[in-house]
Design a protein around this motif. Structure first.
Motif, mmCIF file in Angstrom:
data_model
loop_
_atom_site.group_PDB
_atom_site.id
_atom_site.type_symbol
_atom_site.label_atom_id
_atom_site.label_comp_id
_atom_site.label_asym_id
_atom_site.label_seq_id
_atom_site.Cartn_x
_atom_site.Cartn_y
_atom_site.Cartn_z
ATOM 1 N N SER A 77 13.123 -26.492 -45.772
ATOM 2 C CA SER A 77 14.277 -25.582 -45.777
ATOM 3 C C SER A 77 14.417 -24.807 -47.071
ATOM 4 O O SER A 77 14.970 -23.699 -47.076
ATOM 5 C CB SER A 77 15.571 -26.368 -45.545
ATOM 6 N N GLY A 78 13.976 -25.385 -48.176
ATOM 7 C CA GLY A 78 14.178 -24.709 -49.447
ATOM 8 C C GLY A 78 15.649 -24.461 -49.689
ATOM 9 O O GLY A 78 16.469 -25.383 -49.669
ATOM 10 N N THR A 79 16.018 -23.202 -49.839
ATOM 11 C CA THR A 79 17.412 -22.856 -50.121
ATOM 12 C C THR A 79 18.250 -22.668 -48.856
ATOM 13 O O THR A 79 19.378 -22.186 -48.933
ATOM 14 C CB THR A 79 17.487 -21.588 -50.989
ATOM 15 N N GLY A 80 17.678 -23.045 -47.693
ATOM 16 C CA GLY A 80 18.538 -23.168 -46.513
ATOM 17 C C GLY A 80 18.287 -22.311 -45.304
ATOM 18 O O GLY A 80 18.977 -22.459 -44.288
ATOM 19 N N GLU A 81 17.308 -21.415 -45.346
ATOM 20 C CA GLU A 81 17.078 -20.579 -44.180
ATOM 21 C C GLU A 81 15.759 -20.932 -43.485
ATOM 22 O O GLU A 81 14.804 -21.324 -44.148
ATOM 23 C CB GLU A 81 17.065 -19.088 -44.576
ATOM 24 N N PRO A 82 15.758 -20.801 -42.148
ATOM 25 C CA PRO A 82 16.803 -20.234 -41.284
ATOM 26 C C PRO A 82 17.866 -21.224 -40.806
ATOM 27 O O PRO A 82 18.700 -20.886 -39.972
ATOM 28 C CB PRO A 82 15.995 -19.719 -40.088
ATOM 29 N N GLY A 83 17.849 -22.439 -41.348
ATOM 30 C CA GLY A 83 18.763 -23.457 -40.866
ATOM 31 C C GLY A 83 20.226 -23.088 -40.951
ATOM 32 O O GLY A 83 21.004 -23.349 -40.021
ATOM 33 N N LEU A 84 20.648 -22.460 -42.054
ATOM 34 C CA LEU A 84 22.060 -22.115 -42.197
ATOM 35 C C LEU A 84 22.482 -21.032 -41.211
ATOM 36 O O LEU A 84 23.618 -21.050 -40.715
ATOM 37 C CB LEU A 84 22.363 -21.686 -43.631
ATOM 38 N N THR A 85 21.583 -20.115 -40.908
ATOM 39 C CA THR A 85 21.896 -19.106 -39.891
ATOM 40 C C THR A 85 22.055 -19.759 -38.526
ATOM 41 O O THR A 85 22.967 -19.410 -37.757
ATOM 42 C CB THR A 85 20.793 -18.035 -39.846
ATOM 43 N N VAL A 86 21.218 -20.734 -38.220
ATOM 44 C CA VAL A 86 21.356 -21.474 -36.959
ATOM 45 C C VAL A 86 22.711 -22.180 -36.922
ATOM 46 O O VAL A 86 23.410 -22.173 -35.902
ATOM 47 C CB VAL A 86 20.212 -22.493 -36.790
ATOM 48 N N ALA A 87 23.098 -22.784 -38.032
ATOM 49 C CA ALA A 87 24.391 -23.487 -38.085
ATOM 50 C C ALA A 87 25.555 -22.548 -37.796
ATOM 51 O O ALA A 87 26.516 -22.924 -37.113
ATOM 52 C CB ALA A 87 24.567 -24.147 -39.451
ATOM 53 N N GLU A 88 25.471 -21.331 -38.291
ATOM 54 C CA GLU A 88 26.532 -20.357 -38.026
ATOM 55 C C GLU A 88 26.593 -19.987 -36.548
ATOM 56 O O GLU A 88 27.674 -19.740 -36.002
ATOM 57 C CB GLU A 88 26.301 -19.095 -38.856
ATOM 58 N N LEU A 89 25.445 -19.967 -35.896
ATOM 59 C CA LEU A 89 25.384 -19.592 -34.482
ATOM 60 C C LEU A 89 25.700 -20.758 -33.553
ATOM 61 O O LEU A 89 25.885 -20.555 -32.351
ATOM 62 C CB LEU A 89 23.984 -19.053 -34.147
ATOM 63 N N ALA A 90 25.765 -21.966 -34.098
ATOM 64 C CA ALA A 90 26.021 -23.161 -33.294
ATOM 65 C C ALA A 90 27.181 -23.951 -33.875
ATOM 66 O O ALA A 90 27.010 -25.076 -34.360
ATOM 67 C CB ALA A 90 24.754 -24.030 -33.232
ATOM 68 N N PRO A 91 28.397 -23.404 -33.818
ATOM 69 C CA PRO A 91 29.537 -24.076 -34.444
ATOM 70 C C PRO A 91 29.846 -25.442 -33.842
ATOM 71 O O PRO A 91 30.434 -26.294 -34.502
ATOM 72 C CB PRO A 91 30.694 -23.095 -34.221
ATOM 73 N N GLY A 92 29.435 -25.657 -32.583
ATOM 74 C CA GLY A 92 29.636 -26.965 -31.974
ATOM 75 C C GLY A 92 28.436 -27.876 -32.096
ATOM 76 O O GLY A 92 28.437 -28.989 -31.564
#
Length: 280
Positions: free
Chosen positions: A57-72
């Motif tokens: 993940s390094g500094t967080g992408e694309p994981g953080l973008t996925v988290a924003e798209l999956a609030p549940g």
């Protein structure tokens, strides 16, 4: 030949050392890689309750973008470097993202049960794994049936002048040994079909790969030089081999080369990455 553990230890130290540069230049790096992040996330077909694993993940992408798209849903960010994941945590806090956690671990020995995740992403991590085949088997193992694995790698150096401008200038000053094609290096996975073959061997299906153009955009040649020399592992390692006088000559050569990439008061240096997706 170093062992896998020795390679991991070296990688861990390298990325810890580069972490400050990655945080300093975050906005430029994310801007350059945004087309890759967008393409990967689109193909992963994220749902509101997605359970997602982001590798390297390094500094967080694309994981953080996925988290924003999956609030549940929930996202796990993994990396060998705790320092890089600390930056990811700070970036998440700045964006108000809370549905994630981080885990320091190796890609080829994941601390998760079978069929845990709906999707797995690996943005520019594959080329640094000691054992790419074993890592791919791990990704497939933790995916649920029907889950998708999406990765990105850099294609050949000639298609990525954003790095080769610097490495060519360095090579004029010091002899750089050719990288071992079977050892971790930035262009290890550049060959068309390389990652697809790993996916197929791990039992994935519906495998597709496609290329995407990117551009590193800086306000000046000086900014480009400062950024590249502080965050690109290939350049940082090579520059450690030269003295101050040689470093000055390298910077001058890079600056001269960048004039051809100047457009409307900006430096825009292109590159090409390859995305690969498969389904378990």
């Amino acid at each position: 030949m170093p062992s896998d553990d020795e390679i991991r230890d070296g990688q861990r130290a390298t990325w810890a050392g580069l972490s400050a540069g990655w945080e300093k230049w975050d906005s430029l790096i994310m801007g350059q890689l945004a087309p890759i992040t967008a393409a990967m996330v689109e193909r992963l077909d994220i749902t509101d309750d997605q359970q997602h694993l982001d590798i390297a993940s390094g500094t967080g992408e694309p994981g953080l973008t996925v988290a924003e798209l999956a609030p549940g849903g929930h996202v796990v960010l993994t990396d060998l470097s705790a320092e890089m994941l600390d930056i990811a945590t700070r970036r998440a806090a700045a964006r108000g993202i809370t549905n994630f956690d981080t885990r320091v671990c190796s890609a080829d020995d994941l601390p998760f049960g079978d069929a845990t995740f709906d999707s797995v992403s690996v943005r520019f991590g594959y080329m640094f794994f000691p054992d790419v085949a074993r890592a791919t088997l791990e990704f497939a193992r933790v995916l649920r049936p029907g889950g998708r694995l999406c990765a990105s790698v850099w294609v050949n150096p000639d298609s990525n002048p954003w790095t080769t401008i610097v490495t060519n200038a360095i090579a004029a000053e010091v002899t750089l040994p050719p990288p071992d094609p079977d050892s971790p290096n930035m262009y290890r996975c550049a060959a068309q079909g390389y990652v697809s073959a790993l996916f197929e061997s791990a039992g994935l299906r519906d495998i597709t790969e496609w290329d995407i153009g990117v551009a590193l955009v800086t306000r000046s040649a000086a900014e480009y030089w400062e950024m590249i020399s502080e965050h690109v592992s290939l350049a940082v390692a090579a520059l450690q081999q030269v003295d101050d006088a040689a470093r000055t000559r390298i910077a001058e050569a890079v600056t001269a080369e960048l004039f051809s990439y100047e457009r409307d008061g900006e430096i825009r240096v292109p590159g090409v990455a390859r995305c690969i997706i498969g389904t378990r």
